[in-house]
Design a protein around this motif. Structure first.
Motif, PDB file in Angstrom:
ATOM      1  N   GLN A   6     -11.735  55.151  12.358  1.00  0.00           N
ATOM      2  CA  GLN A   6     -12.103  54.759  10.998  1.00  0.00           C
ATOM      3  C   GLN A   6     -11.775  53.306  10.713  1.00  0.00           C
ATOM      4  N   ASN A   7     -10.539  52.898  11.050  1.00  0.00           N
ATOM      5  CA  ASN A   7     -10.134  51.532  10.770  1.00  0.00           C
ATOM      6  C   ASN A   7      -9.012  51.127  11.709  1.00  0.00           C
ATOM      7  N   VAL A   8      -8.754  49.828  11.727  1.00  0.00           N
ATOM      8  CA  VAL A   8      -7.595  49.278  12.413  1.00  0.00           C
ATOM      9  C   VAL A   8      -6.677  48.783  11.302  1.00  0.00           C
ATOM     10  N   ALA A   9      -5.496  49.387  11.202  1.00  0.00           N
ATOM     11  CA  ALA A   9      -4.561  49.053  10.131  1.00  0.00           C
ATOM     12  C   ALA A   9      -3.634  47.932  10.588  1.00  0.00           C
ATOM     13  N   ILE A  10      -3.480  46.932   9.742  1.00  0.00           N
ATOM     14  CA  ILE A  10      -2.627  45.788  10.034  1.00  0.00           C
ATOM     15  C   ILE A  10      -1.617  45.654   8.902  1.00  0.00           C
ATOM     16  N   ASP A  11      -0.335  45.880   9.227  1.00  0.00           N
ATOM     17  CA  ASP A  11       0.723  45.693   8.237  1.00  0.00           C
ATOM     18  C   ASP A  11       0.907  44.199   7.989  1.00  0.00           C
ATOM     19  N   CYS A  12       1.211  43.842   6.747  1.00  0.00           N
ATOM     20  CA  CYS A  12       1.339  42.427   6.416  1.00  0.00           C
ATOM     21  C   CYS A  12       2.117  42.248   5.119  1.00  0.00           C
ATOM     22  N   ALA A  13       2.484  41.020   4.831  1.00  0.00           N
ATOM     23  CA  ALA A  13       3.196  40.687   3.598  1.00  0.00           C
ATOM     24  C   ALA A  13       2.235  40.381   2.452  1.00  0.00           C
ATOM     25  N   ASP A  14       1.044  39.867   2.766  1.00  0.00           N
ATOM     26  CA  ASP A  14       0.063  39.493   1.751  1.00  0.00           C
ATOM     27  C   ASP A  14      -1.311  39.959   2.222  1.00  0.00           C
ATOM     28  N   ALA A  15      -1.690  41.146   1.793  1.00  0.00           N
ATOM     29  CA  ALA A  15      -2.929  41.778   2.267  1.00  0.00           C
ATOM     30  C   ALA A  15      -4.163  40.926   1.959  1.00  0.00           C
ATOM     31  N   TYR A  16      -4.248  40.413   0.760  1.00  0.00           N
ATOM     32  CA  TYR A  16      -5.429  39.632   0.376  1.00  0.00           C
ATOM     33  C   TYR A  16      -5.550  38.356   1.204  1.00  0.00           C
ATOM     34  N   ARG A  17      -4.452  37.623   1.333  1.00  0.00           N
ATOM     35  CA  ARG A  17      -4.484  36.355   2.083  1.00  0.00           C
ATOM     36  C   ARG A  17      -4.837  36.595   3.547  1.00  0.00           C
ATOM     37  N   LEU A  18      -4.269  37.636   4.153  1.00  0.00           N
ATOM     38  CA  LEU A  18      -4.562  37.902   5.551  1.00  0.00           C
ATOM     39  C   LEU A  18      -5.999  38.400   5.721  1.00  0.00           C
ATOM     40  N   ALA A  19      -6.491  39.155   4.764  1.00  0.00           N
ATOM     41  CA  ALA A  19      -7.893  39.594   4.814  1.00  0.00           C
ATOM     42  C   ALA A  19      -8.837  38.393   4.748  1.00  0.00           C
ATOM     43  N   LEU A  20      -8.500  37.396   3.942  1.00  0.00           N
ATOM     44  CA  LEU A  20      -9.344  36.198   3.879  1.00  0.00           C
ATOM     45  C   LEU A  20      -9.367  35.470   5.227  1.00  0.00           C
ATOM     46  N   PHE A  21      -8.202  35.369   5.887  1.00  0.00           N
ATOM     47  CA  PHE A  21      -8.153  34.756   7.216  1.00  0.00           C
ATOM     48  C   PHE A  21      -9.073  35.514   8.173  1.00  0.00           C
ATOM     49  N   TRP A  22      -8.922  36.834   8.250  1.00  0.00           N
ATOM     50  CA  TRP A  22      -9.729  37.628   9.183  1.00  0.00           C
ATOM     51  C   TRP A  22     -11.205  37.658   8.781  1.00  0.00           C
ATOM     52  N   SER A  23     -11.498  37.503   7.508  1.00  0.00           N
ATOM     53  CA  SER A  23     -12.882  37.376   7.074  1.00  0.00           C
ATOM     54  C   SER A  23     -13.505  36.116   7.677  1.00  0.00           C
ATOM     55  N   GLU A  24     -12.755  35.015   7.674  1.00  0.00           N
ATOM     56  CA  GLU A  24     -13.230  33.774   8.288  1.00  0.00           C
ATOM     57  C   GLU A  24     -13.360  33.925   9.806  1.00  0.00           C
ATOM     58  N   VAL A  25     -12.403  34.608  10.433  1.00  0.00           N
ATOM     59  CA  VAL A  25     -12.451  34.816  11.884  1.00  0.00           C
ATOM     60  C   VAL A  25     -13.716  35.569  12.279  1.00  0.00           C
TER      61      VAL A  25
END
Length: 130
Positions: A6-25
């Motif tokens: 279903q998904n790959v879960a990534i634990d993080c301190a700032d979900a939104y900021r890290l999602a923006l990084f991976w969105s760019e990737v």
């Protein structure tokens, strides 16, 4: 019977900021309802599972046991430079003089990822391979 990823879960301190990084990737959008401060959010990949970011209280302390491997649509070296420009850091360089190998990077929160050779790199070292 089988299970579907279903998904790959990534634990993080700032979900939104890290999602923006991976969105760019990945060149794929974050979830339409994603907002700064969200404790959970996703990046909706065109193919494959969703990247799911989950805010946790503890920091990352050891090497990931599971990580993402990326095959760029450009060359490996161009993609490494692009990701470094987005905020990734170089962890280990396994690129060989003959053009083979990969680079290990970390996202802004320290989660490791590998950048593999792109199709153009693979064709240069193995003609006829696409």
């Amino acid at each position: 019977m089988v299970s579907v990823l279903q998904n790959v879960a990534i634990d993080c301190a700032d979900a939104y900021r890290l999602a923006l990084f991976w969105s760019e990737v990945t060149g794929c959008p974050p979830a339409p309802d994603a907002r700064p401060g969200d404790r959970e959010t996703q990046v909706l990949l065109a193919e494959g599972p969703v990247l799911y970011f989950n805010q946790v209280p503890e920091p990352k302390t050891v090497k990931n046991r599971v990580h993402l491997c990326l095959r760029p649509d450009t060359s490996r070296d161009q993609e490494v430079e692009r990701l470094l420009g987005l905020g990734a850091t170089l962890v280990a360089d396994h690129r060989e003089p003959d053009g083979t190998g990969w680079a290990v990077l970390a996202d802004p929160e320290g989660n490791e990822l590998c950048v593999l050779r792109g199709d153009s790199d693979r064709a240069a070292t193995h003609p006829g391979l696409s």
